[in-house]
Design an enzyme around this catalytic site. Structure first.
Site, PDB file in Angstrom:
ATOM      1  N   ASP A 282       0.888  -1.164   0.000  1.00 45.21           N
ATOM      2  CA  ASP A 282       0.000   0.000   0.000  1.00 45.21           C
ATOM      3  C   ASP A 282       0.928   1.218   0.000  1.00 45.21           C
ATOM      4  OD1 ASP A 282      -2.389   1.524   0.200  1.00 45.21           O
ATOM      5  OD2 ASP A 282      -2.043   1.787   2.334  1.00 45.21           O
ATOM      6  N   SER A 283       0.327   2.408  -0.122  1.00 49.29           N
ATOM      7  CA  SER A 283       1.150   3.620  -0.051  1.00 49.29           C
ATOM      8  C   SER A 283       1.495   3.957   1.399  1.00 49.29           C
ATOM      9  CB  SER A 283       0.378   4.791  -0.656  1.00 49.29           C
ATOM     10  OG  SER A 283      -0.802   5.012   0.104  1.00 49.29           O
TER      11      SER A 283
ATOM     12  N   CYS B 230      -4.330  -2.047  -1.820  1.00 46.31           N
ATOM     13  CA  CYS B 230      -4.438  -0.657  -2.260  1.00 46.31           C
ATOM     14  C   CYS B 230      -5.392  -0.610  -3.449  1.00 46.31           C
ATOM     15  CB  CYS B 230      -3.040  -0.178  -2.664  1.00 46.31           C
ATOM     16  SG  CYS B 230      -3.063   1.287  -3.675  1.00 46.31           S
TER      17      CYS B 230
ATOM     18  N   GLU C  83      -2.507   9.888   6.980  1.00 41.53           N
ATOM     19  CA  GLU C  83      -1.061   9.622   7.027  1.00 41.53           C
ATOM     20  C   GLU C  83      -0.334  10.619   7.934  1.00 41.53           C
ATOM     21  OE1 GLU C  83       0.998   7.202   5.835  1.00 41.53           O
ATOM     22  OE2 GLU C  83      -0.704   6.054   5.070  1.00 41.53           O
TER      23      GLU C  83
ATOM     24  N   CYS D 227     -11.068   2.622  -0.534  1.00 38.69           N
ATOM     25  CA  CYS D 227      -9.645   2.907  -0.303  1.00 38.69           C
ATOM     26  C   CYS D 227      -9.339   2.240   1.022  1.00 38.69           C
ATOM     27  CB  CYS D 227      -9.393   4.410  -0.216  1.00 38.69           C
ATOM     28  SG  CYS D 227      -7.763   4.835   0.449  1.00 38.69           S
TER      29      CYS D 227
ATOM     30  N   HIS E 165      -7.402   2.928   3.317  1.00 38.52           N
ATOM     31  CA  HIS E 165      -7.253   3.821   4.470  1.00 38.52           C
ATOM     32  C   HIS E 165      -8.597   4.109   5.147  1.00 38.52           C
ATOM     33  CE1 HIS E 165      -3.265   4.726   2.773  1.00 38.52           C
ATOM     34  NE2 HIS E 165      -2.984   5.421   3.865  1.00 38.52           N
TER      35      HIS E 165
HETATM   36  N1  DGL Z   1      -4.798   2.922   0.447  1.00 42.30           N
HETATM   37  C1  DGL Z   1      -4.670   3.059  -0.969  1.00 42.30           C
HETATM   38  C2  DGL Z   1      -5.978   2.813  -1.673  1.00 42.30           C
HETATM   39  O1  DGL Z   1      -6.676   1.905  -1.258  1.00 42.30           O
HETATM   40  C3  DGL Z   1      -3.832   4.225  -1.453  1.00 42.30           C
HETATM   41  C4  DGL Z   1      -4.317   5.578  -1.048  1.00 42.30           C
HETATM   42  C5  DGL Z   1      -3.373   6.677  -1.527  1.00 42.30           C
HETATM   43  O2  DGL Z   1      -2.171   6.555  -1.364  1.00 42.30           O
HETATM   44  O3  DGL Z   1      -3.881   7.658  -2.079  1.00 42.30           O
HETATM   45  O4  DGL Z   1      -6.311   3.417  -2.655  1.00 42.30           O
END
Ligand code: DGL
Length: 267
Positions: free
Chosen positions: A9-10, A72, A147, A179, A181
């Protein structure tokens, strides 16, 4: 040989996927990569996201993983085909898992700008339910705020009100957290939604898809999260990483900073 899952993931979003998997399958050997140097992915363009996805997968494959978990949605939306092509191990994604969980005709999707612009959720849901009405809502501020650890900020709350409004006005029946997150802010979203609004976390479906590789769980541990042999890597130091691991996984990780060859080009 014991399976070893490779996650990427990011940032800390993939913890929500890891947690669902550990809840369903108990201790599993894992490698978790947060590409924090390039977060957020969701504000980048398609070619950057595809470049990043390929680089990350190539790196993960050098770490002897046996299953790849794309934790992600942004890379799922824009680079799933590419990742499937370059990966030598089975790849599990979130969008197909989410589609299997849809039950209602009017679906809202909260997602990063790149995921929402790609139309991937709309396309995949309508491929299975052509009559469905799918509304994809971009949430550009969520990942940067999460984040940076601003969980209880007014900024986050105001952004959430803003993003939910079009979905509520359109009368959606359920909302996909598109997402990884976003389950981290589910308690906040819950306070802003009608009590009967169902939120879909695609990671629940993904954890189920893993039964094919890890077997069906005998005793679902549900709330228990047992971290086994797990390596946590980041591409740059991140303020949220250790506190979120503690909060979300109940674990104080040893964090390694790694370099993925060309990562500095795009940061
Ligand atoms: N958590 C990731 C997603 O599901 C990446 C979110 C991001 O870095 O913008 O899209």
């Amino acid at each position: 040989m014991k399976p070893r899952l490779g996650f990427f993931d990011s940032g800390v979003g993939g913890f929500t996927v890891l947690r669902r998997i550990l809840q369903r399958h108990g201790e599993v050997s894992c490698l978790y990569l947060a590409d924090s140097a390039r977060a957020p992915y969701g504000n980048r363009c398609e070619s950057e996201i595809r470049f990043i996805a390929e680089e990350v997968v190539n790196w993960l494959q050098q770490q002897e993983i046996s299953i790849l978990v794309m934790a992600c949605n942004t890379t799922n939306s824009l680079a799933f085909d590419l990742v499937k092509k370059v990966s030598e191990v089975p790849v599990l994604g979130l969008i197909e898992a989410a589609v299997e969980m849809v039950t209602q005709p009017r679906v809202g999707v909260l997602a990063t700008p790149a995921t929402a612009a790609s139309g991937s959720y709309r396309r995949e849901i309508k491929a299975v339910y052509p009559e469905a009405i799918v509304l994809e809502q971009a949430c550009p501020d969520f990942v940067p705020l999460i984040e940076s650890g601003k969980f209880r900020s007014d900024e986050l709350r105001l952004a959430a009100i803003d993003y939910l409004q079009p979905l509520l006005e359109a009368g959606v029946d359920e909302i996909v957290l598109g997402c990884t997150h976003y389950p981290l802010v589910e308690p906040l979203l819950r306070t802003l939604l009608p009590n009967d609004m169902r939120m879909i976390d695609p990671a629940v479906g993904l954890a189920r898809q893993l039964d094919e590789f890890l077997g069906s769980p005998q005793n679902l541990c549900q709330d228990k999260v047992l971290i086994g042999d797990t390596r946590f890597c980041v591409t740059s130091r991140s303020v949220a990483f250790a506190p979120m691991a503690k909060h979300w996984l109940g674990h104080n990780p040893q964090v390694e900073v790694v370099s993925l060859r060309t990562s500095t080009c795009l940061s």
